[in-house]
Write an enzyme that holds these catalytic residues in place. Structure first.
Site, PDB file in Angstrom:
ATOM      1  N   HIS A  70      -1.207   0.431  -9.826  1.00 16.59           N
ATOM      2  CA  HIS A  70      -1.776  -0.577  -8.928  1.00 16.59           C
ATOM      3  C   HIS A  70      -2.249  -1.826  -9.709  1.00 16.59           C
ATOM      4  O   HIS A  70      -3.428  -2.171  -9.705  1.00 16.59           O
ATOM      5  CB  HIS A  70      -2.934   0.017  -8.100  1.00 16.59           C
ATOM      6  CG  HIS A  70      -3.158  -0.701  -6.808  1.00 16.59           C
ATOM      7  ND1 HIS A  70      -3.568  -0.071  -5.663  1.00 16.59           N
ATOM      8  CD2 HIS A  70      -3.022  -2.005  -6.468  1.00 16.59           C
ATOM      9  CE1 HIS A  70      -3.688  -0.945  -4.677  1.00 16.59           C
ATOM     10  NE2 HIS A  70      -3.360  -2.136  -5.146  1.00 16.59           N
ATOM     11  N   GLU A  98      -3.312   7.627  -3.805  1.00 14.44           N
ATOM     12  CA  GLU A  98      -3.865   7.044  -5.022  1.00 14.44           C
ATOM     13  C   GLU A  98      -5.233   7.623  -5.351  1.00 14.44           C
ATOM     14  O   GLU A  98      -6.034   7.796  -4.423  1.00 14.44           O
ATOM     15  CB  GLU A  98      -4.011   5.527  -4.790  1.00 14.44           C
ATOM     16  CG  GLU A  98      -3.199   4.723  -5.762  1.00 14.44           C
ATOM     17  CD  GLU A  98      -3.159   3.257  -5.383  1.00 14.44           C
ATOM     18  OE1 GLU A  98      -2.180   2.844  -4.750  1.00 14.44           O
ATOM     19  OE2 GLU A  98      -4.107   2.542  -5.741  1.00 14.44           O
ATOM     20  N   ARG A 138       0.856  -1.178   0.000  1.00 15.09           N
ATOM     21  CA  ARG A 138       0.000   0.000   0.000  1.00 15.09           C
ATOM     22  C   ARG A 138       0.898   1.235   0.000  1.00 15.09           C
ATOM     23  O   ARG A 138       1.916   1.264   0.700  1.00 15.09           O
ATOM     24  CB  ARG A 138      -0.919   0.023   1.226  1.00 15.09           C
ATOM     25  CG  ARG A 138      -2.076  -0.970   1.160  1.00 15.09           C
ATOM     26  CD  ARG A 138      -3.108  -0.584   0.089  1.00 15.09           C
ATOM     27  NE  ARG A 138      -4.227  -1.499   0.035  1.00 15.09           N
ATOM     28  CZ  ARG A 138      -4.345  -2.547  -0.791  1.00 15.09           C
ATOM     29  NH1 ARG A 138      -3.383  -2.824  -1.650  1.00 15.09           N
ATOM     30  NH2 ARG A 138      -5.430  -3.293  -0.780  1.00 15.09           N
TER      31      ARG A 138
END
Ligand code: DGY
Length: 338
Positions: free
Chosen positions: A290, A272, A243
C-alpha cells in the site's frame, strides 16, 4: 500534560515532521506513537473528550467511535483520499464533520499504478529475484518474455482524478484508452483525455491492461470476481491501487495460477495487511505494501491538507475538503438561529 486553554485532539499515528509541527501549533495533541495501528480499545479511550481527530485508513470511524468520543467532537480529518474506513452517514448523524485528502496524491498514485503496470508486464521483480537467487543464465531469446505496453489498450475502471492521470500517461506510450465509470463525465472530458466509454464487461474483454481506480463501496466490493476475470484476455495485466476488496483476491490468485490472465500488480489487499498466501507463491504478481501515495512530498502534502481541515473546523471555518458539507451548513444555520 493537558492544557485546558488549547483544544484537545487526537492524531492516531505519527505523520511527517512538517505536518506534526503544524499540528502542534495552538492545540493540545495526543499522539499515538505506534508501533502499528492504534489498538481499538486505546482509540476508543483516547478519543473521549477530544474536539477533533486526524485518522488513518487503518482506523474504523463508526458509531462506536463517535459515541465514545462524546458530543464535543467536531471533525475527523482522514489522512487519505479513500474514506471507506469512515461511516460517513454515522458522522453526519452525529453532526461530526469528516474530511479526506483529495488532489494532493493524484499524480503520485498514478505513478505507482504505472510502475506496477510496467513491472508486471515486463516481469521486473521476477528478473530481480532470479538474479538474487544466483541462478545461472545466459542471454536467451525466449527468456522471461513479457507483454508490450506501448501501443496497447489501457482500460480504466474508475475515471476520476487518478484514472484521468493514468490516461495522460498512456498518451506517452501511444496507447488507446477506454474507461468505465458509473459517473460518465461530459463529452469534452472524454475528448481531453482521448478516452472512450465502455460497459465494464466490454472493457475487460478489450483492454490489455486493466487498472482499478474506484472507491470501495457496497457496489464495488468484488467488482472483479472470478466471472469477470474470465472475461479478460489471457495476455492481460490487472493493476490495483484503489482498495483491495474491489477484487476477489482468492479468485485472482486462482486466475493467475491457471494463466487466465498474464499478471497482476497490486498495491492493496482484500484483508490488509494480510496478503492471500497463494499470491505470495506466484511469480506473475507484483505486490507492494500500500505505497500508492508513499513519496516524501506527497505524504507531507496529505498531512498538511489533513491539518488544514482539522484547524479550519476547530477555528470555525469550513474545512476545505469536507465530505459531508451538510453538517457544516446545518451548524451554520443553527448558529444563525440561536
Ligand atoms: C488513500 O489516500 O486513500 C491511499 O490509499 C493512501 O494514500
Amino acid at each position: 500534560m493537558a492544557d485546558s486553554s488549547r483544544p484537545p485532539y487526537l492524531v492516531t499515528r505519527k505523520l511527517p515532521i512538517p505536518c506534526m509541527d503544524r499540528l502542534h501549533e495552538g492545540f493540545d495533541v495526543t499522539l499515538y506513537g505506534g508501533p502499528g495501528a492504534m489498538p481499538r480499545d486505546e482509540l476508543l479511550r483516547e478519543i473521549q473528550g477530544k474536539v477533533g481527530a486526524v485518522t488513518l485508513l487503518t482506523d474504523r470511524i463508526d458509531d462506536e467511535f463517535l459515541n465514545a468520543a462524546g458530543p464535543q467532537l467536531m471533525i475527523v480529518a482522514n489522512y487519505a483520499v479513500g474514506f471507506d474506513n469512515i461511516d460517513l452517514p454515522a458522522c453526519t448523524f452525529h453532526g461530526v464533520l469528516a474530511s479526506n485528502t483529495p488532489g494532493v496524491l493524484t499524480e503520485t498514485t498514478a505513478d505507482t499504478a504505472w510502475s506496477l503496470l510496467m513491472a508486471a508486464a515486463r516481469r521486473v521483480p521476477e528478473g530481480d529475484r532470479f538474479l538474487r537467487a544466483r541462478s545461472g543464465w545466459v542471454w536467451d531469446p525466449l527468456m522471461m518474455l513479457g507483454q508490450d505496453v506501448h501501443g496497447r489498450t489501457l482500460g480504466l475502471v474508475g475515471f476520476g482524478r487518478i484514472g484521468q492521470a493514468m490516461a495522460r500517461r498512456a498518451r506517452g506510450f501511444g496507447m488507446k484508452v477506454v474507461y468505465h465509470d458509473v459517473f460518465r463525465p461530459p463529452k469534452d472530458v472524454e475528448e481531453q483525455f482521448d478516452a472512450e466509454y465502455r460497459e465494464l464487461d466490454d472493457l475487460l474483454a478489450e483492454a490489455d491492461f486493466v487498472s482499478m481506480h474506484t472507491n470501495l463501496t457496497d457496489e464495488t466490493r468484488h467488482l472483479i470476481d472470478a466471472e469477470r476475470l474470465r472475461k479478460m484476455k489471457p495476455t492481460a495485466v490487472l493493476v490495483n491501487t484503489s482498495r483491495g476488496p474491489v477484487i476477489d483476491e482468492a479468485a485472482l490468485a486462482a486466475a493467475l495460477k491457471a494463466g487466465e490472465i498474464f499478471a497482476a500488480g497490486l498495491d492493496v489487499f482484500e484483508r490488509e495487511p494480510e496478503v492471500h498466501p497463494d499470491l505470495l507463491e506466484l511469480d506473475n504478481v507484483v505486490i507492494i505494501p500500500h505505497l500508492g501515495s508513499a513519496t516524501v512530498d506527497t505524504r507531507i502534502a496529505m498531512g498538511m491538507l489533513a491539518a488544514d481541515n482539522l484547524v479550519a473546523a476547530l477555528e470555525g471555518r469550513k474545512p476545505p475538503t469536507v465530505l459531508n458539507p451538510e453538517v457544516w451548513d446545518e451548524g451554520r444555520a443553527r448558529a444563525a438561529r440561536s
